[in-house]
Design a protein around this motif. Structure first.
Motif, short mmCIF file in Angstrom:
data_model
loop_
_atom_site.label_atom_id
_atom_site.label_comp_id
_atom_site.label_asym_id
_atom_site.label_seq_id
_atom_site.Cartn_x
_atom_site.Cartn_y
_atom_site.Cartn_z
N SER A 110 0.85 -1.20 0.00
CA SER A 110 0.00 0.00 0.00
C SER A 110 0.88 1.24 0.00
CB SER A 110 -0.92 0.02 1.23
OG SER A 110 -0.17 -0.02 2.42
N ILE A 111 0.36 2.30 -0.53
CA ILE A 111 1.10 3.54 -0.67
C ILE A 111 1.36 4.15 0.71
CG2 ILE A 111 -0.99 4.91 -0.94
CD1 ILE A 111 0.49 6.64 -2.95
N SER A 112 2.50 4.77 0.89
CA SER A 112 2.85 5.39 2.16
C SER A 112 2.08 6.71 2.33
CB SER A 112 4.35 5.65 2.23
OG SER A 112 4.75 6.57 1.22
N ASP A 113 2.05 7.18 3.57
CA ASP A 113 1.33 8.43 3.84
C ASP A 113 1.99 9.61 3.14
OD1 ASP A 113 -0.36 6.99 5.43
OD2 ASP A 113 0.69 7.45 7.30
N GLU A 114 3.34 9.63 3.08
CA GLU A 114 4.02 10.73 2.42
C GLU A 114 3.73 10.73 0.92
OE1 GLU A 114 5.88 9.66 6.17
OE2 GLU A 114 5.41 8.54 4.36
N GLU A 115 3.80 9.54 0.31
CA GLU A 115 3.52 9.47 -1.13
C GLU A 115 2.06 9.80 -1.42
OE1 GLU A 115 4.35 8.77 -5.20
OE2 GLU A 115 5.61 9.13 -3.43
N ARG A 116 1.14 9.38 -0.53
CA ARG A 116 -0.27 9.70 -0.73
C ARG A 116 -0.51 11.20 -0.68
NH1 ARG A 116 -4.40 6.27 -0.05
NH2 ARG A 116 -3.10 4.87 1.18
N GLY A 117 0.20 11.90 0.22
CA GLY A 117 0.06 13.35 0.27
C GLY A 117 0.56 14.02 -0.99
N VAL A 118 1.70 13.52 -1.52
CA VAL A 118 2.23 14.10 -2.76
C VAL A 118 1.26 13.89 -3.91
CG1 VAL A 118 4.08 13.92 -4.45
CG2 VAL A 118 4.63 13.88 -2.01
N VAL A 119 0.73 12.66 -4.04
CA VAL A 119 -0.20 12.36 -5.14
C VAL A 119 -1.48 13.18 -5.00
CG1 VAL A 119 -1.58 10.53 -6.18
CG2 VAL A 119 0.76 10.06 -5.48
N SER A 120 -1.96 13.36 -3.76
CA SER A 120 -3.19 14.12 -3.55
C SER A 120 -3.02 15.58 -3.95
CB SER A 120 -3.62 14.00 -2.08
OG SER A 120 -4.77 14.77 -1.84
N VAL A 121 -1.91 16.18 -3.55
CA VAL A 121 -1.68 17.58 -3.90
C VAL A 121 -1.52 17.74 -5.40
CG1 VAL A 121 -0.07 19.50 -3.63
CG2 VAL A 121 -0.70 18.14 -1.65
N LEU A 122 -0.79 16.83 -6.02
CA LEU A 122 -0.62 16.90 -7.47
C LEU A 122 -1.96 16.74 -8.19
CD1 LEU A 122 2.68 14.95 -8.28
CD2 LEU A 122 2.20 17.36 -8.69
N GLY A 123 -2.78 15.81 -7.70
CA GLY A 123 -4.08 15.61 -8.34
C GLY A 123 -4.97 16.83 -8.26
N ALA A 133 1.69 21.04 -12.63
CA ALA A 133 1.25 19.81 -11.97
C ALA A 133 0.90 18.74 -13.00
CB ALA A 133 0.04 20.10 -11.08
N LEU A 134 0.27 19.14 -14.10
CA LEU A 134 -0.04 18.18 -15.16
C LEU A 134 1.24 17.56 -15.74
CD1 LEU A 134 -2.87 20.11 -17.04
CD2 LEU A 134 -3.13 18.00 -15.73
N ALA A 135 2.26 18.38 -15.94
CA ALA A 135 3.53 17.86 -16.46
C ALA A 135 4.19 16.91 -15.46
CB ALA A 135 4.46 19.02 -16.80
N GLU A 136 4.09 17.25 -14.16
CA GLU A 136 4.69 16.38 -13.14
C GLU A 136 3.96 15.04 -13.06
OE1 GLU A 136 7.12 15.01 -10.07
OE2 GLU A 136 7.34 16.63 -11.54
N VAL A 137 2.64 15.05 -13.16
CA VAL A 137 1.88 13.80 -13.14
C VAL A 137 2.24 12.92 -14.34
CG1 VAL A 137 -0.45 12.83 -13.34
CG2 VAL A 137 -0.03 14.73 -11.79
N GLU A 138 2.34 13.54 -15.51
CA GLU A 138 2.71 12.77 -16.70
C GLU A 138 4.14 12.23 -16.59
OE1 GLU A 138 2.04 10.82 -20.14
OE2 GLU A 138 0.60 11.95 -18.90
N ARG A 139 5.03 13.01 -16.00
CA ARG A 139 6.40 12.53 -15.84
C ARG A 139 6.47 11.33 -14.90
NH1 ARG A 139 10.37 12.23 -12.68
NH2 ARG A 139 9.12 13.06 -10.95
N ARG A 140 5.68 11.37 -13.82
CA ARG A 140 5.66 10.24 -12.89
C ARG A 140 5.09 9.00 -13.54
NH1 ARG A 140 5.97 11.79 -7.34
NH2 ARG A 140 4.57 10.08 -6.76
#
Length: 378
Positions: A110-123, A133-140
């Motif tokens: 399962s995803i960690s709390d830190e990674e979940r926070g990063v993904v939530s903010v980016l989303g 943010a769109l470019a960062e999501v596509e890069r990931r």
């Protein structure tokens, strides 16, 4: 809490998967459901399957829409990237099935709390239209697919894999370095960090691989809440196009109740407009209204007052004018109504000449002559 949505999961102690598998094999699934009544049937089956796979017992494989190679890439990428959904994206699978991990006796990462926070903010930033943010999501996402390509090339070097547990990856040697020469250096360094000290079998002049660490998101505090509903003009335009509340909620990612709330605020409604009531009689002008003589008793009945209220609402006049009009109508009607007869006696009907004869009899005057037709007309 196991995420079952029941308070029982916080009260009762969850069993070990091996205990569930033993009871299911010795008795039945119904016995497991009775023993651990707060756990769902599918969860019990998954726990037993994971325990059997951990002990080296594999069950009959079901038909899947993906190959064993895709499953291997999904499992290994999930453990490397720290998220089952990222492993599914790396393997190119439409969904990350938990049975893929249970069949091999593994617990889905399962995803960690830190990674979940990063993904939530980016989303949130990407949904608001932030280009960065769109470019960062596509890069990931591209990085996850690059890790999947590295693992697919590495797993091809191991022809035989164990039936349960983690998949075996090839050793970090010159053969593996040669196989991964053309892949993303960052993805290779993440999947095989010890490969950086190994030279490929056939050295070629190439710049050294530079491992770039993703830049952290500058926001260190939660972003302010943004309104997900579009502007009022966009809502009105969609309403005029005939879009339903369910369609708007699906397009804008909000609840149907929120759409109805904005409709009420903007005065929008799908209900049919009320039919205009045509008055039955023309409105009386002030010059045509009758004078209101005072009735003998000075009071109107409840029915007459109700007529006055209806007249005032229909004609748009004041209550005093309506009462005066009804009072004049009642007084005009009383002139043609005879006095009610006494209790128990019918109303007499007689000709005028016969009535004059009785009046003379009562007054002691000479009686007038009567004809036969005067008596027959009674």
């Amino acid at each position: 809490m196991r995420g079952s949505g029941s308070i029982d999961s916080d009260i009762y102690e969850w069993p070990e998967p091996a205990a569930v598998a033993r009871l299911m094999d010795s008795h039945s699934l119904e016995a497991c459901e009775t023993r651990w009544h707060w756990i769902g049937q599918r969860t019990l089956i998954a726990m037993a399957q994971r325990a059997r796979a951990a002990s080296g017992v594999t069950g009959q494989a079901r038909r899947r829409s993906y190959s064993d190679e895709d499953a291997a890439v999904c499992v290994e990428a999930a453990f490397i990237l720290g998220s089952a959904s990222r492993g599914q994206r790396a393997a190119g699978l439409p969904t990350a099935s938990q049975s893929t991990f249970n069949r091999r006796g593994l617990t889905m990462p399962s995803i960690s709390d830190e990674e979940r926070g990063v993904v939530s903010v980016l989303g949130r930033r990407a949904k608001a239209g932030d280009v960065a943010a769109l470019a960062e999501v596509e890069r990931r996402h591209d990085f996850d697919r690059a890790v999947g390509a590295v693992l697919r090339a590495a797993l091809a070097l191991v022809p035989v894999q164990p039936a349960t547990g983690r998949y075996r990856l090839p050793p970090a040697d010159a053969r593996l370095a040669e196989a991964l020469r053309d892949h993303d250096p960052t993805a290779v360094a993440l999947a095989f960090p010890e490969l950086a000290a190994v030279e490929p079998g056939e050295p070629k002049p190439a710049p050294p691989a530079i491992v770039t660490v993703p830049q952290p998101i500058p926001e260190t505090c939660p972003m302010p809440r943004r309104r997900r509903m579009p502007t009022d003009d966009a809502i009105c335009a969609a309403f005029r196009k005939g879009q339903s509340a369910a369609r708007m909620s699906s397009d804008w990612g909000v609840s149907v109740q929120a759409v109805y709330a904005h409709w009420r605020r903007l005065g929008l409604s799908r209900r049919a407009a009320p039919v205009a009531v045509v008055p039955l009689a023309p409105r009386l002008e002030p010059a045509q209204r009758l004078a209101a003589p005072v009735s003998p008793d000075g009071h109107l009945s409840v029915v007459d007052l109700g007529r006055a209220v209806t007249l005032a609402r229909r004609e748009g006049i004041t209550p005093a004018e309506a009462v005066a009009f009804i009072r004049a109508d009642v007084d005009q009607a009383r002139a043609f109504v005879c006095e009610p007869p006494g209790a128990g006696f019918p109303v007499p009907r007689m000709s005028p000449r016969l009535a004059a004869w009785f009046d003379a009899l009562v007054d002691g005057d000479p009686l007038p002559d009567l004809q036969m037709e005067d008596i027959h007309n009674v």
